[in-house]
Design a protein around this motif. Sequence first.
Motif, PDB file in Angstrom:
ATOM      1  N   LEU A 214      -0.548  -3.671   6.211  1.00  0.00           N
ATOM      2  CA  LEU A 214      -1.117  -3.105   5.093  1.00  0.00           C
ATOM      3  C   LEU A 214      -2.694  -2.898   5.421  1.00  0.00           C
ATOM      4  O   LEU A 214      -3.455  -3.936   5.852  1.00  0.00           O
ATOM      5  CB  LEU A 214      -1.207  -4.307   3.891  1.00  0.00           C
ATOM      6  N   GLN A 215      -3.233  -1.696   5.128  1.00  0.00           N
ATOM      7  CA  GLN A 215      -4.569  -1.420   5.704  1.00  0.00           C
ATOM      8  C   GLN A 215      -5.539  -1.307   4.464  1.00  0.00           C
ATOM      9  O   GLN A 215      -5.426  -0.481   3.484  1.00  0.00           O
ATOM     10  CB  GLN A 215      -4.621  -0.036   6.548  1.00  0.00           C
ATOM     11  N   GLY A 216      -6.738  -1.813   4.711  1.00  0.00           N
ATOM     12  CA  GLY A 216      -7.708  -1.443   3.835  1.00  0.00           C
ATOM     13  C   GLY A 216      -8.092   0.035   3.402  1.00  0.00           C
ATOM     14  O   GLY A 216      -7.801   0.823   4.428  1.00  0.00           O
ATOM     15  N   ASN A 217      -8.414   0.373   2.332  1.00  0.00           N
ATOM     16  CA  ASN A 217      -8.740   1.642   1.905  1.00  0.00           C
ATOM     17  C   ASN A 217      -7.443   2.589   2.126  1.00  0.00           C
ATOM     18  O   ASN A 217      -7.608   3.778   1.751  1.00  0.00           O
ATOM     19  CB  ASN A 217      -9.957   2.186   2.620  1.00  0.00           C
ATOM     20  N   LYS A 218      -6.487   2.052   1.888  1.00  0.00           N
ATOM     21  CA  LYS A 218      -5.263   2.719   1.909  1.00  0.00           C
ATOM     22  C   LYS A 218      -4.176   2.368   0.637  1.00  0.00           C
ATOM     23  O   LYS A 218      -4.434   1.296   0.254  1.00  0.00           O
ATOM     24  CB  LYS A 218      -4.217   2.567   3.113  1.00  0.00           C
ATOM     25  N   GLN A 219      -3.589   3.162   0.172  1.00  0.00           N
ATOM     26  CA  GLN A 219      -2.620   2.998  -0.836  1.00  0.00           C
ATOM     27  C   GLN A 219      -1.143   3.194  -0.232  1.00  0.00           C
ATOM     28  O   GLN A 219      -0.859   4.034   0.371  1.00  0.00           O
ATOM     29  CB  GLN A 219      -2.619   3.859  -1.974  1.00  0.00           C
ATOM     30  N   HIS A 220      -0.552   1.820  -0.511  1.00  0.00           N
ATOM     31  CA  HIS A 220       0.973   1.687   0.179  1.00  0.00           C
ATOM     32  C   HIS A 220       2.047   1.665  -1.100  1.00  0.00           C
ATOM     33  O   HIS A 220       1.808   0.792  -1.750  1.00  0.00           O
ATOM     34  CB  HIS A 220       0.969   0.378   0.780  1.00  0.00           C
ATOM     35  N   ASP A 221       2.625   2.784  -1.123  1.00  0.00           N
ATOM     36  CA  ASP A 221       3.620   2.955  -2.262  1.00  0.00           C
ATOM     37  C   ASP A 221       5.049   2.491  -1.969  1.00  0.00           C
ATOM     38  O   ASP A 221       5.608   3.097  -0.675  1.00  0.00           O
ATOM     39  CB  ASP A 221       3.602   4.362  -2.537  1.00  0.00           C
ATOM     40  N   TYR A 222       5.713   1.885  -2.717  1.00  0.00           N
ATOM     41  CA  TYR A 222       7.284   1.380  -2.563  1.00  0.00           C
ATOM     42  C   TYR A 222       8.111   1.716  -3.717  1.00  0.00           C
ATOM     43  O   TYR A 222       7.520   1.367  -4.823  1.00  0.00           O
ATOM     44  CB  TYR A 222       7.162  -0.054  -2.073  1.00  0.00           C
ATOM     45  N   THR A 223       8.976   2.398  -3.635  1.00  0.00           N
ATOM     46  CA  THR A 223       9.838   2.574  -4.564  1.00  0.00           C
ATOM     47  C   THR A 223      11.315   1.874  -4.214  1.00  0.00           C
ATOM     48  O   THR A 223      11.699   2.194  -3.454  1.00  0.00           O
ATOM     49  CB  THR A 223      10.133   4.109  -5.239  1.00  0.00           C
ATOM     50  N   LEU A 224      11.494   0.982  -5.188  1.00  0.00           N
ATOM     51  CA  LEU A 224      12.720   0.061  -5.115  1.00  0.00           C
ATOM     52  C   LEU A 224      13.634   0.233  -6.432  1.00  0.00           C
ATOM     53  O   LEU A 224      13.248   0.108  -7.351  1.00  0.00           O
ATOM     54  CB  LEU A 224      12.217  -1.377  -5.017  1.00  0.00           C
ATOM     55  N   ALA A 225      14.984   0.112  -5.916  1.00  0.00           N
ATOM     56  CA  ALA A 225      15.860  -0.029  -7.052  1.00  0.00           C
ATOM     57  C   ALA A 225      16.491  -1.240  -7.095  1.00  0.00           C
ATOM     58  O   ALA A 225      16.525  -2.096  -6.193  1.00  0.00           O
ATOM     59  CB  ALA A 225      17.073   1.118  -6.718  1.00  0.00           C
ATOM     60  N   VAL A 226      16.251  -1.773  -8.446  1.00  0.00           N
ATOM     61  CA  VAL A 226      16.950  -3.169  -8.582  1.00  0.00           C
ATOM     62  C   VAL A 226      18.306  -2.901  -9.177  1.00  0.00           C
ATOM     63  O   VAL A 226      18.594  -2.570 -10.340  1.00  0.00           O
ATOM     64  CB  VAL A 226      16.090  -3.687  -9.867  1.00  0.00           C
ATOM     65  N   THR A 227      19.343  -3.309  -8.316  1.00  0.00           N
ATOM     66  CA  THR A 227      20.733  -3.229  -8.574  1.00  0.00           C
ATOM     67  C   THR A 227      21.292  -4.548  -8.848  1.00  0.00           C
ATOM     68  O   THR A 227      20.512  -5.520  -8.675  1.00  0.00           O
ATOM     69  CB  THR A 227      21.683  -2.580  -7.330  1.00  0.00           C
TER      70      THR A 227
END
Length: 195
Positions: free
Chosen positions: A149-162
């Motif tokens: 995880l880097q400063g000044n970056k946006q880290h996007d995760y899309t997760l499915a809850v099954t």
Amino acid sequence: QNTADLDVAAWYPFTTESLAKPAVVVKANQGLDANYRASDFIEFRGSVAFASPLLAFTHRTARVVVTLKPGGGVANLDGAVVELVNLSGVEGAGAGAGEVIPRLEKNPDGSITCTALLAPLSLTAGTAFVRVTLGGNTYVYTPGESVTLQGNKQHDYTLAVTKKELTLLSSNITPWDNGATSGGVLSEMTRVDLS
């Protein structure tokens, strides 16, 4: 009058007790707006011209956005409790692994967007990162690769809850710009005029 360029170092938050730039330590419960905003550490370091005395700040924190979608066997995400786990730089966690409760936003399509500001860090492959409790069950997303995880970056995760697990649908890293959706203190404090 001196018109020479100046080398400037500036940061927020700032305290009068110390002139040193503070370590990035974020709030644990960012579900509270005040704690989310207090977790945004920003800085500027560079040369400032007399003719254009503006400071363009950047984030020292990483912005993590996790979108949860109902998957197989899960009708909806009502009542979901979400935590980001095994984090460093979390207030009250000391040297141990901290946890952050992100801001939650329910979307019209039934998904939930979870947003948190985190201290930059690296998680080794196989380390739990996202924990969701729903309907008496606990689900954990554990990346198969190391995560930085880097400063000044946006880290996007899309997760499915099954019914059985959290499944990664997609992930992306982008610059965390200062646009209207950036959130945090920098959206209010993008530029400071020194004239």
